[in-house]
Design an enzyme around this catalytic site. Structure first.
Site, mmCIF file in Angstrom:
data_model
loop_
_atom_site.group_PDB
_atom_site.id
_atom_site.type_symbol
_atom_site.label_atom_id
_atom_site.label_comp_id
_atom_site.label_asym_id
_atom_site.label_seq_id
_atom_site.Cartn_x
_atom_site.Cartn_y
_atom_site.Cartn_z
ATOM 1 N N ASP A 124 7.281 15.054 10.965
ATOM 2 C CA ASP A 124 6.988 14.960 9.532
ATOM 3 C C ASP A 124 5.485 15.034 9.282
ATOM 4 O OD1 ASP A 124 7.655 14.875 6.861
ATOM 5 O OD2 ASP A 124 7.777 12.686 6.761
ATOM 6 N N VAL A 152 5.284 -0.581 3.108
ATOM 7 C CA VAL A 152 4.125 -0.909 3.937
ATOM 8 C C VAL A 152 3.191 -1.821 3.155
ATOM 9 C CG1 VAL A 152 2.204 -0.011 5.298
ATOM 10 C CG2 VAL A 152 4.311 1.326 5.096
ATOM 11 N N ILE A 164 0.813 -1.220 0.000
ATOM 12 C CA ILE A 164 0.000 0.000 0.000
ATOM 13 C C ILE A 164 0.845 1.268 0.000
ATOM 14 C CG2 ILE A 164 -2.053 -1.019 1.028
ATOM 15 C CD1 ILE A 164 -1.153 -0.022 3.741
ATOM 16 N N GLY A 165 2.152 1.137 0.140
ATOM 17 C CA GLY A 165 2.983 2.335 0.126
ATOM 18 C C GLY A 165 4.445 2.001 0.306
ATOM 19 N N GLU A 166 5.302 2.934 -0.126
ATOM 20 C CA GLU A 166 6.743 2.763 0.039
ATOM 21 C C GLU A 166 7.397 4.128 0.097
ATOM 22 O OE1 GLU A 166 10.487 0.219 -1.810
ATOM 23 O OE2 GLU A 166 8.578 0.301 -2.892
ATOM 24 N N GLY A 167 8.379 4.257 0.978
ATOM 25 C CA GLY A 167 9.116 5.499 1.107
ATOM 26 C C GLY A 167 10.569 5.221 1.379
ATOM 27 N N ALA A 168 11.296 6.271 1.766
ATOM 28 C CA ALA A 168 12.722 6.126 2.025
ATOM 29 C C ALA A 168 12.990 5.192 3.193
ATOM 30 C CB ALA A 168 13.341 7.494 2.292
ATOM 31 N N LYS A 204 4.798 -2.479 8.334
ATOM 32 C CA LYS A 204 5.883 -1.691 7.754
ATOM 33 C C LYS A 204 7.195 -2.428 7.964
ATOM 34 C CE LYS A 204 8.112 2.878 8.112
ATOM 35 N NZ LYS A 204 8.033 4.209 8.785
ATOM 36 N N GLY A 220 10.915 2.630 4.414
ATOM 37 C CA GLY A 220 10.474 1.257 4.330
ATOM 38 C C GLY A 220 9.287 1.086 3.409
#
Length: 327
Positions: A134, A18, A10-14, A33, A16
């Site tokens: 953040d 998810v 459902i998501g990805e960032g710097a 996560k 990790g």
């Protein structure tokens, strides 16, 4: 992580990636996560995020921790770190503003309802000794009933764990407080309330207030909107690493924030301008903002009763390949 059946990313960032997953033991749908390894998101970051979530447990507008798990890789090679949280089935606030409302401003009453939830959650977070660091619409999830949940505590910090200096820079650029852009490492939880002011302005305008392309462009946009006199009079200003460059860049106009929100009520503007005070010592805290007339004298009753965050001691699960343990 045999306990959890992965249902999709459902998501990805710097920090990790998810996934949404099903807890085979409880049947609950959760968000898992997995922190990336080797890029500054190791075990220390995992433990810090889990501790911050644990400190904030029990509040309706903060995502709930379910488990934290460190799993040693078979054959060596270090550990995989996971944080398991409640899953909120809904879009981000950013997506609502951008796609569902297509840039149309929220009515003031609706903006107030949403801001009350965010301020309530952040006030409880700060009372628990946690800075989020953040806050932005991307890190707020809108539930099926329109209730907000603040999520992604990957940059958060328990302030009781140590005094400044703190990491800098933090906070996504468009929502970053001016003292952070100027290089301060002795900031406090008021960097979060600046971010909330940016979010409030975005709700009322239908677009980000300070969409800077660089740190200097961001600073120029901030000072061109709210003025710089307030910041220059702050005793801590001269000690900031980039103070001189800010002074020398060019002349600054007085605040024109009111001109940008002419239809906002006087009580609403008191909250907006208080959250967007450049001087940190004059900026509203989340708790103080909730005591402003915009909320206390509103025609509609509060949509949530403040809930005190939990304070139970966090004990992480560290194991080989065993299931995560719910905390």
């Amino acid at each position: 992580m045999e306990r959890y059946e992965c249902l999709g990313k459902i998501g990805e960032g710097a920090a990790g990636v998810v996934h949404v997953a099903r807890d085979r033991t409880t049947g609950e749908t959760v968000a898992v996560k997995r922190l990336h390894g080797g890029i500054g998101c190791g075990e220390e970051e995992w433990l810090r995020e889990a501790r911050c979530l644990q400190a904030c447990r029990g509040h309706p507008h903060l995502v709930e921790l379910r488990a934290a798990h460190r799993e040693m890789r078979r054959g060596g090679g270090g550990a995989c770190c996971y944080v398991v949280m409640e899953y909120v089935d809904g879009p981000s606030l950013s997506r609502v503003v951008r796609e569902e409302r297509r840039g149309r401003p929220f009515p003031e009453a609706e903006a107030r309802r949403l801001m009350r939830q965010l301020l309530d959650g952040v006030a409880a977070m700060h009372a628990a000794g946690v800075m989020h660091r953040d806050l932005k619409p991307d890190n707020v999830v809108v539930g099926p009933r329109g209730d907000l949940k603040i999520c992604d505590f990957g940059m958060s910090r328990v302030t009781a764990a140590g005094a400044p200096p703190y990491t800098s820079p933090v906070v996504t650029l468009w929502y970053r407080a001016p003292e952070l852009i100027l290089g301060s490492q002795e900031y406090d939880s008021l960097v979060d309330t600046w971010s909330l002011g940016c979010i409030m302005a975005e709700l009322l305008a239908g677009a980000p207030l300070f969409p800077g392309r660089s740190e200097m462009d961001q600073l120029n946009r901030v000072f061109d909107t709210v003025g710089m006199q307030d910041m220059k009079s702050w005793p801590g200003f001269a000690r900031l690493p980039r103070a001189e460059s800010a002074l020398c860049s060019r002349a600054r106009p007085p605040s024109r924030l009111r001109e940008m929100f002419p239809k906002l009520s006087a009580a609403g503007f008191d909250v907006l301008s208080g959250l967007l005070a450049c001087r940190p010592d004059r900026r509203l805290t989340a708790a103080d903002a909730l005591r402003c007339a915009w909320f206390t004298e509103a025609d509609t009753p509060p949509d949530a009763t403040p809930v005190t965050c939990g304070s139970a001691r966090f004990t992480p699960c560290v194991s080989g390949v065993a299931d995560a343990i719910v905390v």
